[in-house]
Design a protein around this motif. Structure first.
Motif, PDB file in Angstrom:
ATOM      1  N   LEU A 175      38.028  38.526  65.544  1.00 42.96           N
ATOM      2  CA  LEU A 175      38.469  38.850  66.884  1.00 42.96           C
ATOM      3  C   LEU A 175      39.818  39.545  67.384  1.00 42.96           C
ATOM      4  CD1 LEU A 175      37.793  34.998  68.419  1.00 42.96           C
ATOM      5  CD2 LEU A 175      36.603  37.062  68.973  1.00 42.96           C
ATOM      6  N   ARG A 176      40.792  39.189  66.111  1.00 40.91           N
ATOM      7  CA  ARG A 176      42.041  40.032  66.172  1.00 40.91           C
ATOM      8  C   ARG A 176      41.927  41.357  65.795  1.00 40.91           C
ATOM      9  NH1 ARG A 176      43.826  35.976  68.927  1.00 40.91           N
ATOM     10  NH2 ARG A 176      45.071  34.357  67.928  1.00 40.91           N
ATOM     11  N   ALA A 177      40.980  41.677  64.972  1.00 37.90           N
ATOM     12  CA  ALA A 177      40.599  42.999  64.525  1.00 37.90           C
ATOM     13  C   ALA A 177      40.475  43.791  65.726  1.00 37.90           C
ATOM     14  CB  ALA A 177      39.635  43.093  63.618  1.00 37.90           C
ATOM     15  N   ARG A 178      39.682  43.199  66.641  1.00 33.15           N
ATOM     16  CA  ARG A 178      39.178  43.790  67.860  1.00 33.15           C
ATOM     17  C   ARG A 178      40.146  43.972  68.848  1.00 33.15           C
ATOM     18  NH1 ARG A 178      35.062  41.948  72.057  1.00 33.15           N
ATOM     19  NH2 ARG A 178      34.834  43.438  73.540  1.00 33.15           N
ATOM     20  N   GLU A 179      40.994  42.751  69.087  1.00 31.90           N
ATOM     21  CA  GLU A 179      42.100  43.010  69.904  1.00 31.90           C
ATOM     22  C   GLU A 179      43.137  44.207  69.494  1.00 31.90           C
ATOM     23  OE1 GLU A 179      44.362  39.511  71.695  1.00 31.90           O
ATOM     24  OE2 GLU A 179      43.004  38.525  70.219  1.00 31.90           O
ATOM     25  N   LEU A 180      43.399  44.008  68.384  1.00 28.74           N
ATOM     26  CA  LEU A 180      44.358  44.867  67.598  1.00 28.74           C
ATOM     27  C   LEU A 180      44.146  46.271  67.647  1.00 28.74           C
ATOM     28  CD1 LEU A 180      46.016  42.202  65.066  1.00 28.74           C
ATOM     29  CD2 LEU A 180      46.828  42.918  67.556  1.00 28.74           C
ATOM     30  N   GLU A 181      42.752  46.489  67.712  1.00 33.70           N
ATOM     31  CA  GLU A 181      41.986  47.739  67.370  1.00 33.70           C
ATOM     32  C   GLU A 181      42.263  48.309  65.962  1.00 33.70           C
ATOM     33  OE1 GLU A 181      43.397  50.439  70.588  1.00 33.70           O
ATOM     34  OE2 GLU A 181      42.514  49.065  72.006  1.00 33.70           O
ATOM     35  N   ALA A 182      41.879  47.218  65.300  1.00 33.94           N
ATOM     36  CA  ALA A 182      42.084  47.426  63.696  1.00 33.94           C
ATOM     37  C   ALA A 182      41.056  48.479  63.199  1.00 33.94           C
ATOM     38  CB  ALA A 182      42.190  46.338  62.707  1.00 33.94           C
ATOM     39  N   ASN A 183      40.945  49.404  62.321  1.00 34.42           N
ATOM     40  CA  ASN A 183      39.826  50.303  61.832  1.00 34.42           C
ATOM     41  C   ASN A 183      39.025  49.618  60.835  1.00 34.42           C
ATOM     42  OD1 ASN A 183      42.722  52.179  61.430  1.00 34.42           O
ATOM     43  ND2 ASN A 183      41.200  52.598  63.147  1.00 34.42           N
ATOM     44  N   VAL A 184      39.385  48.493  60.582  1.00 35.92           N
ATOM     45  CA  VAL A 184      38.305  47.730  59.290  1.00 35.92           C
ATOM     46  C   VAL A 184      39.075  46.325  59.324  1.00 35.92           C
ATOM     47  CG1 VAL A 184      40.196  48.373  57.265  1.00 35.92           C
ATOM     48  CG2 VAL A 184      37.624  47.985  57.001  1.00 35.92           C
ATOM     49  N   VAL A 185      37.853  45.348  58.799  1.00 35.64           N
ATOM     50  CA  VAL A 185      38.231  44.221  58.492  1.00 35.64           C
ATOM     51  C   VAL A 185      38.296  44.151  56.904  1.00 35.64           C
ATOM     52  CG1 VAL A 185      37.508  41.723  58.309  1.00 35.64           C
ATOM     53  CG2 VAL A 185      37.684  42.875  60.619  1.00 35.64           C
ATOM     54  N   MET A 186      39.445  43.833  56.192  1.00 39.59           N
ATOM     55  CA  MET A 186      39.251  43.704  54.791  1.00 39.59           C
ATOM     56  C   MET A 186      39.230  42.267  54.481  1.00 39.59           C
ATOM     57  SD  MET A 186      41.435  46.613  53.035  1.00 39.59           S
ATOM     58  CE  MET A 186      41.532  48.429  53.428  1.00 39.59           C
ATOM     59  N   LYS A 187      38.226  41.914  53.714  1.00 36.12           N
ATOM     60  CA  LYS A 187      38.169  40.430  53.406  1.00 36.12           C
ATOM     61  C   LYS A 187      38.508  40.386  51.860  1.00 36.12           C
ATOM     62  CE  LYS A 187      35.215  36.481  53.228  1.00 36.12           C
ATOM     63  NZ  LYS A 187      34.743  35.222  53.947  1.00 36.12           N
ATOM     64  N   ALA A 188      39.530  39.821  51.448  1.00 35.46           N
ATOM     65  CA  ALA A 188      39.902  39.771  50.241  1.00 35.46           C
ATOM     66  C   ALA A 188      39.499  38.295  49.500  1.00 35.46           C
ATOM     67  CB  ALA A 188      41.393  39.748  50.138  1.00 35.46           C
ATOM     68  N   THR A 189      38.734  38.496  48.620  1.00 37.84           N
ATOM     69  CA  THR A 189      37.878  37.332  47.994  1.00 37.84           C
ATOM     70  C   THR A 189      38.097  37.398  46.405  1.00 37.84           C
ATOM     71  OG1 THR A 189      35.696  38.125  47.634  1.00 37.84           O
ATOM     72  CG2 THR A 189      36.144  37.318  49.986  1.00 37.84           C
ATOM     73  N   LYS A 190      37.510  36.377  45.821  1.00 37.54           N
ATOM     74  CA  LYS A 190      37.451  36.324  44.511  1.00 37.54           C
ATOM     75  C   LYS A 190      36.145  37.042  43.620  1.00 37.54           C
ATOM     76  CE  LYS A 190      40.782  33.059  43.285  1.00 37.54           C
ATOM     77  NZ  LYS A 190      41.054  31.508  42.984  1.00 37.54           N
ATOM     78  N   VAL A 191      35.152  37.341  44.680  1.00 39.16           N
ATOM     79  CA  VAL A 191      34.202  38.290  44.070  1.00 39.16           C
ATOM     80  C   VAL A 191      34.560  39.629  44.527  1.00 39.16           C
ATOM     81  CG1 VAL A 191      32.329  36.672  43.845  1.00 39.16           C
ATOM     82  CG2 VAL A 191      32.754  37.631  46.133  1.00 39.16           C
ATOM     83  N   ASP A 192      33.805  40.701  43.751  1.00 36.24           N
ATOM     84  CA  ASP A 192      33.837  42.011  44.006  1.00 36.24           C
ATOM     85  C   ASP A 192      33.097  42.595  44.945  1.00 36.24           C
ATOM     86  OD1 ASP A 192      31.856  42.036  42.287  1.00 36.24           O
ATOM     87  OD2 ASP A 192      32.812  43.367  40.942  1.00 36.24           O
ATOM     88  N   GLY A 193      32.528  41.973  45.871  1.00 34.79           N
ATOM     89  CA  GLY A 193      31.580  42.484  46.866  1.00 34.79           C
ATOM     90  C   GLY A 193      30.728  41.729  47.290  1.00 34.79           C
ATOM     91  N   VAL A 194      29.575  42.260  47.976  1.00 30.87           N
ATOM     92  CA  VAL A 194      28.601  41.686  48.628  1.00 30.87           C
ATOM     93  C   VAL A 194      27.322  41.862  47.457  1.00 30.87           C
ATOM     94  CG1 VAL A 194      26.819  41.465  50.127  1.00 30.87           C
ATOM     95  CG2 VAL A 194      29.146  42.099  50.672  1.00 30.87           C
ATOM     96  N   TYR A 195      26.445  40.532  46.895  1.00 28.58           N
ATOM     97  CA  TYR A 195      25.443  40.715  45.949  1.00 28.58           C
ATOM     98  C   TYR A 195      24.186  40.521  46.660  1.00 28.58           C
ATOM     99  CZ  TYR A 195      28.518  41.245  42.072  1.00 28.58           C
ATOM    100  OH  TYR A 195      29.414  41.802  41.059  1.00 28.58           O
ATOM    101  N   SER A 196      23.217  40.909  46.122  1.00 31.02           N
ATOM    102  CA  SER A 196      21.816  40.480  46.479  1.00 31.02           C
ATOM    103  C   SER A 196      21.394  39.243  46.495  1.00 31.02           C
ATOM    104  CB  SER A 196      20.674  41.497  45.817  1.00 31.02           C
ATOM    105  OG  SER A 196      20.821  41.174  44.498  1.00 31.02           O
TER     106      SER A 196
END
Ligand code: UDP
Length: 250
Positions: free
Chosen positions: A154-175
């Motif tokens: 929601l804040r990304a849209r309000e603030l017109e951010a170019n991207v949401v970066m989700k910092a996690t403990k895995v290095d990406g999205v897996y199958s």
């Protein structure tokens, strides 16, 4: 460190840092060593000209669903407010860690807490970003029953951010879950549509749908690798980029 001479791919970034980034592996609570490490990465990307709004999670302290089995006296809504308050504790810690290394910050909270944080005011938040201040957004959405992933979307849209970066403990999205399936493959990029078709977990469902509907790309990456935030801001291949199929084909 990312090459400072290359232009930023994402100028205004909504960084979602989950509570697990504020503590040592599986320990809970707050580790200033961990927070300082994240803060140093944030300083690098801000020094390279990125505008950063950060949504803090609170899971290292408390998540509302811990109390949702109805077996205790704490009502579910109350538990979620407790979770939101936990994000303010993390926000305060991150603010001091950043200021300690010379990064100007503002803490804004979706729950009024006037002695420690400004209220979240969209236009004021944008002004801070334009002035090069990191804005830490605590208190989630201010409403119970959702998570800070939803606040980030929601804040990304309000603030017109170019991207949401989700910092996690895995290095990406897996199958599949890489912990359980050694054949799981990691995607460098994947469309919103394929994430849904394959029922992959990127963010909570509400947050994911918001990003998809409003075409806000999501970058999932491992925050534990130093320098990843800056690399991601420059568009280097870090983690998994989730975006509209048409944009991925460009
Ligand atoms: N929360 C909430 N509303 C919000 C954001 C958070 O009620 O808008 C509560 C919810 O109980 C959540 C907790 O705050 O579990 C901590 O946030 P979250 O679970 O997203 O933290 P993370 O998993 O990112 O550490």
């Amino acid at each position: 460190m990312a090459d400072e001479s290359t232009p930023l791919k994402y100028k205004r970034i909504l960084l979602k840092i989950s509570g697990e980034s504020f503590c040592r592996d599986r320990q809970g609570g707050i580790s200033m060593t961990e927070i300082t490490r994240v803060a140093e990465d944030i300083r690098d990307v801000v020094n390279q000209g990125a505008e950063l709004a950060i949504v803090c999670g609170g899971g290292n302290i408390l998540r509302g669903k811990q109390f949702s089995d109805g077996s205790n006296a704490i009502k579910t809504a109350t538990a979620h407010y407790m979770g939101m308050t936990a994000t303010v504790i993390n926000g305060l810690a991150l603010q001091d860690a950043l200021e300690h290394i010379g990064v100007p910050t503002r803490l804004q909270s979706a729950i009024r807490m006037d002695s420690v944080a400004e209220p979240f005011i969209r236009r004021r938040c944008i002004r801070h970003l334009e002035k090069g201040r990191v804005v830490i957004l605590a208190g989630g959405t201010g409403s119970p029953f959702v998570t800070t992933d939803t606040a980030a979307a929601l804040r990304a849209r309000e603030l017109e951010a170019n991207v949401v970066m989700k910092a996690t403990k895995v290095d990406g999205v897996y199958s599949d879950d890489p912990q359980k399936n050694p054949h799981a493959i990691r995607y460098d990029r994947i469309s919103f549509q394929d994430v849904l078709a394959q029922r992959l977990q990127v963010m909570d469902a509400q947050a994911f749908h918001h990003c998809m509907e409003h075409n806000i790309p999501i970058l999932v990456f491992d925050f534990q690798k130093s320098g990843n935030i800056a690399k991601a801001a420059h568009g280097e291949a870090v983690g998994t980029l989730v975006a509209d199929a048409d944009d991925l084909n460009d």
